[in-house]
Design a protein around this motif. Structure first.
Motif, short mmCIF file in Angstrom:
data_model
loop_
_atom_site.label_atom_id
_atom_site.label_comp_id
_atom_site.label_asym_id
_atom_site.label_seq_id
_atom_site.Cartn_x
_atom_site.Cartn_y
_atom_site.Cartn_z
N THR A 32 0.80 -1.22 0.00
CA THR A 32 0.00 0.00 0.00
C THR A 32 0.84 1.28 0.00
OG1 THR A 32 -0.10 -0.15 2.38
CG2 THR A 32 -1.99 -1.04 1.16
N ARG A 33 2.17 1.11 -0.05
CA ARG A 33 2.97 2.33 -0.10
C ARG A 33 4.24 2.13 -0.90
NH1 ARG A 33 4.70 4.15 5.75
NH2 ARG A 33 5.60 5.71 4.39
N LEU A 34 4.88 3.23 -1.26
CA LEU A 34 6.12 3.15 -2.01
C LEU A 34 7.30 3.21 -1.04
CD1 LEU A 34 5.36 5.75 -4.86
CD2 LEU A 34 5.17 3.25 -4.98
N THR A 35 8.41 2.61 -1.43
CA THR A 35 9.62 2.74 -0.61
C THR A 35 10.13 4.18 -0.79
OG1 THR A 35 11.08 2.14 -2.43
CG2 THR A 35 10.22 0.31 -1.09
N GLN A 37 12.90 5.24 -1.83
CA GLN A 37 13.58 5.36 -3.13
C GLN A 37 12.56 5.53 -4.27
OE1 GLN A 37 16.61 5.97 -3.86
NE2 GLN A 37 16.15 5.87 -6.07
N GLU A 38 11.47 4.74 -4.17
CA GLU A 38 10.43 4.82 -5.20
C GLU A 38 9.74 6.20 -5.18
OE1 GLU A 38 8.99 0.14 -5.60
OE2 GLU A 38 8.13 1.39 -4.01
N VAL A 39 9.49 6.71 -3.98
CA VAL A 39 8.86 8.04 -3.86
C VAL A 39 9.74 9.09 -4.55
CG1 VAL A 39 8.21 9.88 -2.23
CG2 VAL A 39 7.61 7.50 -1.72
N LYS A 40 11.05 8.96 -4.33
CA LYS A 40 11.99 9.92 -4.91
C LYS A 40 11.93 9.86 -6.44
CE LYS A 40 16.70 11.07 -4.04
NZ LYS A 40 17.96 10.55 -3.54
N GLU A 41 11.95 8.62 -6.92
CA GLU A 41 11.93 8.38 -8.37
C GLU A 41 10.65 8.94 -9.00
OE1 GLU A 41 11.53 4.34 -10.85
OE2 GLU A 41 12.82 4.20 -9.09
N VAL A 42 9.51 8.62 -8.41
CA VAL A 42 8.22 9.07 -8.96
C VAL A 42 8.11 10.60 -8.81
CG1 VAL A 42 5.71 8.88 -8.78
CG2 VAL A 42 7.12 6.86 -8.50
N GLY A 43 8.58 11.09 -7.66
CA GLY A 43 8.52 12.54 -7.41
C GLY A 43 9.24 13.32 -8.50
N ALA A 44 10.38 12.81 -8.98
CA ALA A 44 11.14 13.50 -10.04
C ALA A 44 10.31 13.53 -11.32
CB ALA A 44 12.48 12.81 -10.26
N GLY A 45 9.62 12.43 -11.64
CA GLY A 45 8.77 12.38 -12.83
C GLY A 45 7.60 13.35 -12.71
N VAL A 46 7.01 13.39 -11.51
CA VAL A 46 5.85 14.28 -11.29
C VAL A 46 6.27 15.74 -11.42
CG1 VAL A 46 4.21 15.08 -9.53
CG2 VAL A 46 4.51 12.64 -9.93
N LYS A 47 7.48 16.04 -10.93
CA LYS A 47 7.97 17.42 -11.03
C LYS A 47 8.06 17.82 -12.51
CE LYS A 47 11.39 20.24 -8.81
NZ LYS A 47 12.52 20.28 -7.92
N GLN A 48 8.58 16.90 -13.32
CA GLN A 48 8.72 17.17 -14.75
C GLN A 48 7.33 17.33 -15.42
OE1 GLN A 48 11.35 14.31 -16.57
NE2 GLN A 48 10.88 15.06 -18.64
#
Ligand SMILES: C[S@@+](CC[C@H](N)C(=O)[O-])C[C@H]1O[C@@H](n2cnc3c(N)ncnc32)[C@H](O)[C@@H]1O
Length: 399
Positions: A32-35, A37-48
Motif C-alpha cells: 500500500t505504499r512506495l519505498t 527510493q520509489e517516492v523519490k523516483e516518482v517525485g522527479a517524474g511528477v515534477k517534470q
C-alpha cells in the motif's frame, strides 16, 4: 477521505502500485505504499510533468504518456487526482450512466471512476498505446471489464462507434489544436462531433485543469457551444455568453476538499508540490435538441468564488440566471434564516430572497433568506412541476 468515493479510491492505491511495479519489472515492495527510493523516483517524474503540463505547458499535446517514467509518474500521482475529480463531476449527473466512452483516457482514471459510479460498459480511448496497456493491466488487477480503443482526433483515427449514455473527456481538450484562441473553434467542433454520439438524456462531461488560460479557453468553447444551441447541464445557470470572460483576470473553476491518499501526499512532497484541494474546470453538456434545465422558481446563484470576507462582512461572487455578481451581507444582519450565507463554499447553489442592488452586486440583510439548494458536487434538483391550472381558472387568466 472526503466524499462517498473515498473508500473506492483507497482500494485503487495498491492496484496502481502493483501495476506500476509490474511495468517496471519489479515484483516486490510494500503493497500500500512506495519505498522512499520509489517516492523519490516518482517525485522527479511528477515534477517534470507538473512543469510541462501546468507551468510551462511544453508537454501539453506531447507524447509524455509514451515515456514509461512519465507514464508511471502520471499513474501514481495524477491518476488518483483525476479519479477524484471525475467522481465529483459524475456526482452531479441526474441519472446513472450505463454505457460510457472515456476519450483521452490515458491510463483511465475517469473510466474507472465511471465504473465505480455504477456504469456497466466502459470504453477507454486514447492515442497512447502504453497508456491503454496500463489501463488494461489495471482492469485485470481490479477484476473489472474495460474495453480500450485507439483514438486520435488529430490524425483522424475515428471515434469508437455507437451511442453512449455518457462521454467523458478528462484533461484532454486542452492538449488539442494549439494553446491559444485558434484552438476554440476546432475544440467546439470536436465536442459537437462527440455529442452526436451521446444518447438522448445523456451527457458529455469535460474536465480541464483549473489554470487561468486553460479554463478561459474552456469558457470560450462553452460560449461557441451555447451559441450553437447546446445546453449546459452544469455548472452554468446563465444562458448567455460567459460573464467570467468579460475581465481578463477572471476565470471559473470548482474547488473541492479531499483527503489525499498517503502515497499521493508523499509524492507531492517529493515533487515540491502543494496539492491540498481538488481544483478543476468542468462542463456538463447536453446533446443537441435538449434544452436547458427548467428554471427553478427561486432566485438561484452558484457560488463561484472563495469566501471574500472583509471587516464585519461576508462576500462571495455568485453566478446564476441573472449573470455573475457580488453577493454581500454584513455580520450585523445575520439571522437564523440567512446564517447559511456565512458558511458557503465554492460550487454551492443557493436561493436568496429580499436583496437590494448595491454597486455591481446584491446586498443581503436581515430580511433575506438564504437556502442551499445543492451543495458543491450535487446536481441542482429539477424544478418542481407546477400542476396545470383547473380549466376554469386557466380561462379566467387568459381573458
Ligand atoms: C493529461 S492526460 C489525461 C488523462 C486522463 N483522462 C485524466 O483525466 O487523467 C491527457 C491525455 O490526452 C491524450 N491525448 C493528447 N493528445 C491526444 C490526441 N491527439 N489523441 C488522443 N489522445 C490524446 C494523452 O495521450 C493523454 O492520455
Amino acid at each position: 477521505m472526503s466524499g462517498p468515493y473515498g473508500k473506492d479510491l483507497e482500494r485503487w492505491i495498491p492496484r496502481l502500485i502493483a501495476v506500476w511495479r509490474q511495468a517496471r519489472g519489479r515484483a516486490d515492495g510494500p503493497e500500500t505504499r512506495l519505498t522512499p527510493q520509489e517516492v523519490k523516483e516518482v517525485g522527479a517524474g511528477v515534477k517534470q510533468l507538473s512543469l510541462g503540463l501546468t507551468r510551462e505547458r511544453k508537454l501539453a499535446g506531447a507524447r509524455y504518456m509514451d515515456d514509461p517514467r512519465l507514464l508511471g509518474a502520471y499513474l501514481l500521482f495524477y491518476w488518483p487526482v483525476s479519479y477524484a475529480q471525475a467522481r465529483e463531476a459524475l456526482g452531479e449527473l441526474s441519472a446513472r450512466p450505463r454505457s460510457v466512452l472515456d476519450l483521452g483516457s490515458g491510463p483511465a482514471p475517469v473510466a474507472f471512476a465511471a465504473l465505480d459510479a455504477g456504469a456497466a460498459e466502459v470504453t477507454a480511448a486514447d492515442r497512447s498505446k502504453p497508456a491503454l496497456a496500463l489501463a488494461r493491466a489495471l482492469a485485470t488487477e481490479a477484476g473489472e471489464a474495460l474495453a480500450t480503443r485507439e483514438w486520435d482526433p488529430l490524425r483522424k483515427a475515428p471515434l469508437p462507434e455507437g451511442k453512449y449514455d455518457l462521454i467523458t473527456m478528462g484533461h484532454v481538450l486542452n492538449e488539442l489544436y494549439g494553446a491559444g484562441d485558434e484552438a476554440v473553434k476546432p475544440r467546439a467542433a470536436l465536442l459537437e462531433q462527440v455529442l452526436a454520439q451521446v444518447k438522448p438524456g445523456g451527457s458529455l462531461v469535460v474536465l480541464e485543469p483549473a489554470l487561468r488560460e486553460t479554463s478561459r479557453l474552456l469558457l470560450k468553447v462553452r460560449d461557441v457551444m451555447v451559441e450553437k444551441g447546446y445546453a449546459i447541464r452544469a455548472p452554468c445557470m446563465y444562458r448567455g455568453a460567459c460573464p467570467a470572460l468579460v475581465k481578463e483576470s477572471d476565470w471559473c473553476h470548482a474547488e473541492r476538499t479531499w483527503t489525499m491518499p498517503r502515497v499521493v501526499e508523499e509524492i507531492a512532497k517529493a515533487a515540491g508540490l502543494h496539492k491540498e484541494a481538488l481544483k478543476m474546470s468542468y462542463l456538463v453538456l447536453a446533446p443537441a435538441g435538449e434544452g436547458w434545465p427548467e428554471p427553478r422558481p427561486e432566485r438561484l446563484f452558484r457560488i463561484v468564488s472563495e469566501s471574500l470576507e472583509g471587516k464585519g462582512r461576508q462576500r462571495f461572487i455568485g453566478c446564476g440566471a441573472e449573470g455573475r455578481m457580488g453577493l454581500a451581507m454584513q455580520e450585523k444582519h445575520r439571522t437564523e434564516k440567512n446564517e447559511r450565507f456565512f458558511k458557503l463554499h465554492r460550487g454551492d447553489v443557493v436561493s436568496v430572497t429580499n436583496t437590494e442592488a448595491k454597486g455591481d452586486g446584491l446586498a443581503l440583510d436581515d430580511r433575506s433568506e438564504v437556502k442551499v439548494v445543492a451543495y458543491a458536487g450535487q446536481g441542482v434538483p429539477p424544478a418542481p412541476k407546477t400542476p396545470a391550472p383547473p380549466p376554469d381558472e386557466g380561462k379566467r387568466e387568459s381573458t
